[in-house]
Design a protein around this motif. Structure first.
Motif, PDB file in Angstrom:
ATOM      1  N   PRO A  95      -1.824  13.475 -20.043  1.00  0.00           N
ATOM      2  CA  PRO A  95      -1.404  14.861 -19.796  1.00  0.00           C
ATOM      3  C   PRO A  95      -2.533  15.874 -19.946  1.00  0.00           C
ATOM      4  N   PHE A  96      -3.451  15.629 -20.870  1.00  0.00           N
ATOM      5  CA  PHE A  96      -4.584  16.547 -21.016  1.00  0.00           C
ATOM      6  C   PHE A  96      -5.470  16.523 -19.764  1.00  0.00           C
ATOM      7  N   THR A  97      -5.643  15.355 -19.162  1.00  0.00           N
ATOM      8  CA  THR A  97      -6.438  15.248 -17.939  1.00  0.00           C
ATOM      9  C   THR A  97      -5.764  15.955 -16.776  1.00  0.00           C
ATOM     10  N   LEU A  98      -4.454  15.794 -16.644  1.00  0.00           N
ATOM     11  CA  LEU A  98      -3.722  16.448 -15.558  1.00  0.00           C
ATOM     12  C   LEU A  98      -3.780  17.971 -15.699  1.00  0.00           C
ATOM     13  N   LEU A  99      -3.657  18.452 -16.937  1.00  0.00           N
ATOM     14  CA  LEU A  99      -3.796  19.895 -17.185  1.00  0.00           C
ATOM     15  C   LEU A  99      -5.186  20.368 -16.775  1.00  0.00           C
ATOM     16  N   ALA A 100      -6.210  19.612 -17.161  1.00  0.00           N
ATOM     17  CA  ALA A 100      -7.587  19.993 -16.837  1.00  0.00           C
ATOM     18  C   ALA A 100      -7.813  20.039 -15.332  1.00  0.00           C
ATOM     19  N   ALA A 101      -7.302  19.051 -14.611  1.00  0.00           N
ATOM     20  CA  ALA A 101      -7.490  18.998 -13.162  1.00  0.00           C
ATOM     21  C   ALA A 101      -6.826  20.184 -12.478  1.00  0.00           C
ATOM     22  N   PHE A 102      -5.629  20.526 -12.912  1.00  0.00           N
ATOM     23  CA  PHE A 102      -4.900  21.651 -12.307  1.00  0.00           C
ATOM     24  C   PHE A 102      -5.628  22.966 -12.542  1.00  0.00           C
ATOM     25  N   MET A 103      -6.068  23.197 -13.780  1.00  0.00           N
ATOM     26  CA  MET A 103      -6.743  24.450 -14.099  1.00  0.00           C
ATOM     27  C   MET A 103      -8.126  24.529 -13.453  1.00  0.00           C
ATOM     28  N   GLN A 104      -8.792  23.390 -13.343  1.00  0.00           N
ATOM     29  CA  GLN A 104     -10.127  23.408 -12.735  1.00  0.00           C
ATOM     30  C   GLN A 104     -10.043  23.725 -11.252  1.00  0.00           C
ATOM     31  N   ALA A 105      -8.987  23.261 -10.592  1.00  0.00           N
ATOM     32  CA  ALA A 105      -8.823  23.579  -9.175  1.00  0.00           C
ATOM     33  C   ALA A 105      -8.696  25.089  -8.976  1.00  0.00           C
TER      34      ALA A 105
END
Length: 290
Positions: free
Chosen positions: A5-15
């Motif tokens: 979940p931390f990775t998915l959050l990071a990917a969404f915010m980085q986009a």
């Protein structure tokens, strides 16, 4: 499995951060856009670390020489990586530029195994390889569209991002604090150092850039907030799991980028190949299973 979940959050915010950086890059220099990533992120990172200590008090860290070296190296590498990505935005469209920079996953895997004593199973390597192919397909790029300057900038940006991630993970491991405090300390120190370096550079070489950022407070704040929240996700995930696996799963960011590129920037991209969609799903499943 908290790294997922931390990775998915990071990917969404980085986009979203990349999207806001692209907008800002139309009116502000590369150094200014890079500074916007860190400018307001420092107080946010400090608030996050303070909140963790209020929630679960732990011992204060003891900073060693290796830890300091990893922090400095990670800070400089991330500044370089961001500057190269902003340069890519000026050469190609948003999705292709950021998609090329996502070569960091496979570069992180190779460097991690070669120099950082990381090990990956055969299934993990398959996931990393599938992810690399998927990113290329989903970015809407083709070999005919790529020039040597674009390809070189993309690979250099990916390399710098990969080294940043590996050094961040090493700093978290060396610090030896419990989860998630160690990652929060690394985040705060890296961002503080980056903010100091870029502010001094801009004051000495392009002072009008600070005024340009001041005149665009909402966009500058949006870049910083998305960057900080995304970094919380990345730094925390990488303190729990191998950089190669985190970055491979994080390639789902390309899907977010395609949506933003089409819906926000109205850019005309090639239709995403169904094989690319399938490959990125298979890559994510492979690294999670591994």
């Amino acid at each position: 499995m908290l790294w997922i979940p931390f990775t998915l959050l990071a990917a969404f915010m980085q986009a979203w951060r990349n999207a806001f950086q692209k907008q800002l890059s139309k009116e502000v220099s590369i150094a200014g856009v890079t500074l916007a990533r860190f400018l307001w992120a420092s107080p946010l990172a400090a608030i996050y670390l303070f909140s963790l200590y209020q929630w679960q008090p732990v011992a204060w860290p003891e900073f060693s020489l290796p830890f300091t070296g990893f922090i400095i190296a990670a800070a400089l590498a991330q500044i370089l990586a961001t500057a190269l990505m902003v340069k890519l935005f000026k050469l190609r469209n948003y999705a292709i530029g950021a998609g090329l920079a996502k070569s960091e996953a496979i570069l992180a895997a190779v460097l991690g195994v070669a120099f950082f004593s990381e090990s990956l199973s055969l299934l993990a390597w398959c996931g990393v390889g599938l992810g690399a192919v998927a990113v290329f397909l989903l970015s809407g790029a083709s070999w005919r569209q790529l020039s040597w300057p674009v390809l070189l900038l993309g690979l250099l940006s990916g390399l710098a991002f990969a080294l940043t991630s590996l050094w961040v993970r090493q700093a978290s491991l060396v610090l030896g604090l419990p989860f998630p405090h160690g990652a929060a300390w690394v985040l705060l120190l890296v961002i503080l150092l980056q903010t100091l370096i870029l502010t001094v550079y801009i004051l000495l070489s392009e002072r009008p850039t600070l005024a340009a950022l001041w005149q665009r407070p909402k966009l500058t704040l949006a870049v910083s907030v998305c960057s900080c929240v995304g970094s919380v996700g990345w730094f925390t995930a990488m303190s729990l799991e191998s950089v190669a696996l985190v970055k491979t799963l994080g390639q789902i960011e390309v899907l977010f980028m395609l949506l933003i590129s089409a819906l926000v920037f109205k850019e005309r991209l090639q239709r995403a190949d169904h094989w690319g969609l399938l490959l990125i799903v298979l890559a994510a499943i492979a690294v999670m299973w591994a």
